[in-house]
Write an enzyme that holds these catalytic residues in place. Structure first.
Site, PDB file in Angstrom:
ATOM      1  CB  SER A  67      -0.902   0.025   1.232  1.00 25.39           C
ATOM      2  OG  SER A  67      -1.724  -1.118   1.277  1.00 25.39           O
TER       3      SER A  67
HETATM    4  N1  SAH Z   1      -0.701  -4.691   4.235  1.00 23.61           N
HETATM    5  C1  SAH Z   1      -0.058  -4.964   2.965  1.00 23.61           C
HETATM    6  C2  SAH Z   1      -0.966  -4.644   1.807  1.00 23.61           C
HETATM    7  C3  SAH Z   1      -0.854  -5.682   0.740  1.00 23.61           C
HETATM    8  S1  SAH Z   1      -2.112  -5.674  -0.502  1.00 23.61           S
HETATM    9  C4  SAH Z   1       1.280  -4.275   2.855  1.00 23.61           C
HETATM   10  O1  SAH Z   1       1.599  -3.435   3.723  1.00 23.61           O
HETATM   11  O2  SAH Z   1       2.052  -4.592   1.957  1.00 23.61           O
HETATM   12  C5  SAH Z   1      -3.370  -6.706   0.192  1.00 23.61           C
HETATM   13  C6  SAH Z   1      -3.035  -8.138   0.451  1.00 23.61           C
HETATM   14  O3  SAH Z   1      -4.242  -8.797   0.851  1.00 23.61           O
HETATM   15  C7  SAH Z   1      -2.514  -8.930  -0.749  1.00 23.61           C
HETATM   16  O4  SAH Z   1      -1.268  -9.478  -0.438  1.00 23.61           O
HETATM   17  C8  SAH Z   1      -3.569 -10.036  -0.947  1.00 23.61           C
HETATM   18  O5  SAH Z   1      -3.031 -11.278  -1.374  1.00 23.61           O
HETATM   19  C9  SAH Z   1      -4.168 -10.151   0.440  1.00 23.61           C
HETATM   20  N2  SAH Z   1      -5.504 -10.762   0.499  1.00 23.61           N
HETATM   21  C10 SAH Z   1      -6.552 -10.621  -0.353  1.00 23.61           C
HETATM   22  N3  SAH Z   1      -7.614 -11.354   0.063  1.00 23.61           N
HETATM   23  C11 SAH Z   1      -7.230 -11.991   1.207  1.00 23.61           C
HETATM   24  C12 SAH Z   1      -7.854 -12.904   2.101  1.00 23.61           C
HETATM   25  N4  SAH Z   1      -9.108 -13.344   1.916  1.00 23.61           N
HETATM   26  N5  SAH Z   1      -7.146 -13.348   3.167  1.00 23.61           N
HETATM   27  C13 SAH Z   1      -5.875 -12.934   3.390  1.00 23.61           C
HETATM   28  N6  SAH Z   1      -5.223 -12.076   2.584  1.00 23.61           N
HETATM   29  C14 SAH Z   1      -5.883 -11.600   1.490  1.00 23.61           C
END
Ligand code: SAH
Length: 218
Positions: A67
Site C-alpha cells: 500500500s
Molecule cells: N498490508 C499490505 C498490503 C498488501 S495488498 C502491505 O503493507 O504490503 C493486500 C493483500 O491482501 C494482498 O497481499 C492479498 O493477497 C491479500 N488478500 C486478499 N484477500 C485476502 C484474504 N481473503 N485473506 C488474506 N489475505 C488476502
C-alpha cells in the site's frame, strides 16, 4: 530480491517521507516515529530501492501491491492503536503495515492468502526482529483461535464487511476496512458498540487490490 541494508541515504529519504505524511494530515507523532523506524525499502524488490520512500504503491509479486505509505499511515491512525492491544490484520502482503503495527507496540496477528507472500514477509519481519503471528490462510475466516481482537485492519478491498470479522471484534473495538465491489472502495471505521450493534463512519475513497476467498499455494 530485497535490500536488507539501511544507509544514510535511505534514512534521509525516510525523514522526507515523514515530512510529506505530516503535511498530508497525519498527526499522530507515534505513527510518524514508527515510519522512521521501519525501513520500507526492505519490503520492496531491489529494482524499486530508489523510489521506496516516494508516496507510491509497488508490485510485490503474485499481482499484489504494497500500500501507499499515506494509506498505511491513514488506516493506522483510524485504528487508534494502544500498546499491548491485540490487532488482526487481513492481507499481510509485503509485511510493511504489519511491522508498523508491531513498532507501535501492538500484538499483531496477520493473515495472507498467498503462501509465497506470507513467506517473503516472514523473512523480512524476522530480520527486523518483530514477532507478530503470521498466518497463511483465508482472512474471510479471521482467526477464531485468538479472537476477540481490540482492532481489526483489512488491507484489501472487501466487497462487503465479512460477518466473521465483526464477530471476532471486541465490544468497544475498532475495525478499519475499505469496502466496495469495483476498483474503488470507501474507507470505513466501524466501532462495535454492543455484541449486536455497530456504528460506522466513512473516510474517503481508496484503491486496494481485492479481498478474495481461499488460499493460494505458490
Ligand atoms: N498490508 C499490505 C498490503 C498488501 S495488498 C502491505 O503493507 O504490503 C493486500 C493483500 O491482501 C494482498 O497481499 C492479498 O493477497 C491479500 N488478500 C486478499 N484477500 C485476502 C484474504 N481473503 N485473506 C488474506 N489475505 C488476502
Amino acid at each position: 530480491m530485497q535490500h536488507l541494508k539501511d544507509t544514510f541515504k535511505h534514512k534521509g529519504k525516510r525523514k522526507q517521507l515523514i515530512l510529506e505524511l505530516s503535511e498530508m494530515g497525519i498527526k499522530d507523532q507515534r505513527i510518524l516515529e514508527a515510519f522512521d523506524q521501519v525501513p520500507r525499502h526492505f519490503f520492496l524488490d531491489l529494482a524499486f530501492d530508489d523510489q521506496a520512500y516516494s508516496n507510491m504503491a509497488f508490485q510485490i509479486g503474485s499481482g499484489q501491491t504494497i500500500s501507499h505509505p499515506y494509506t498505511v499511515a491513514f488506516q493506522t491512525e483510524l485504528l487508534e492503536i494502544q500498546k499491548g492491544e491485540k490487532v488482526l490484520e487481513i492481507g499481510t502482503g509485503s509485511g510493511f503495515q504489519t511491522s508498523i503495527l508491531c513498532e507501535l507496540g501492538a500484538k499483531v496477528f496477520s493473515i495472507e492468502r498467498y503462501s509465497d507472500l506470507h513467506l517473503a514477509a516472514k523473512f523480512v519481519i524476522d530480520h527486523l526482529k518483530y514477532t507478530p503471528k503470521l498466518i497463511f490462510g483465508d482472512g474471510y475466516k479471521g482467526n477464531a483461535l485468538n479472537a476477540p481482537f481490540d482492532k481489526i485492519l483489512v488491507t484489501c478491498g472487501a466487497p462487503e464487511i465479512p460477518n466473521e470479522l465483526l464477530k471476532q471484534l471486541k465490544v468497544g473495538g475498532i475495525m478499519v476496512i475499505p469496502v466496495g465491489e469495483g476498483k474503488e472502495q470507501k474507507m470505513l471505521k466501524i466501532i462495535k458498540q454492543t455484541e449486536t450493534s455497530f456504528s460506522r463512519e466513512e473516510f474517503g475513497t481508496f484503491k486496494f487490490v481485492p479481498m478474495l476467498e481461499r488460499t493460494v499455494k505458490k
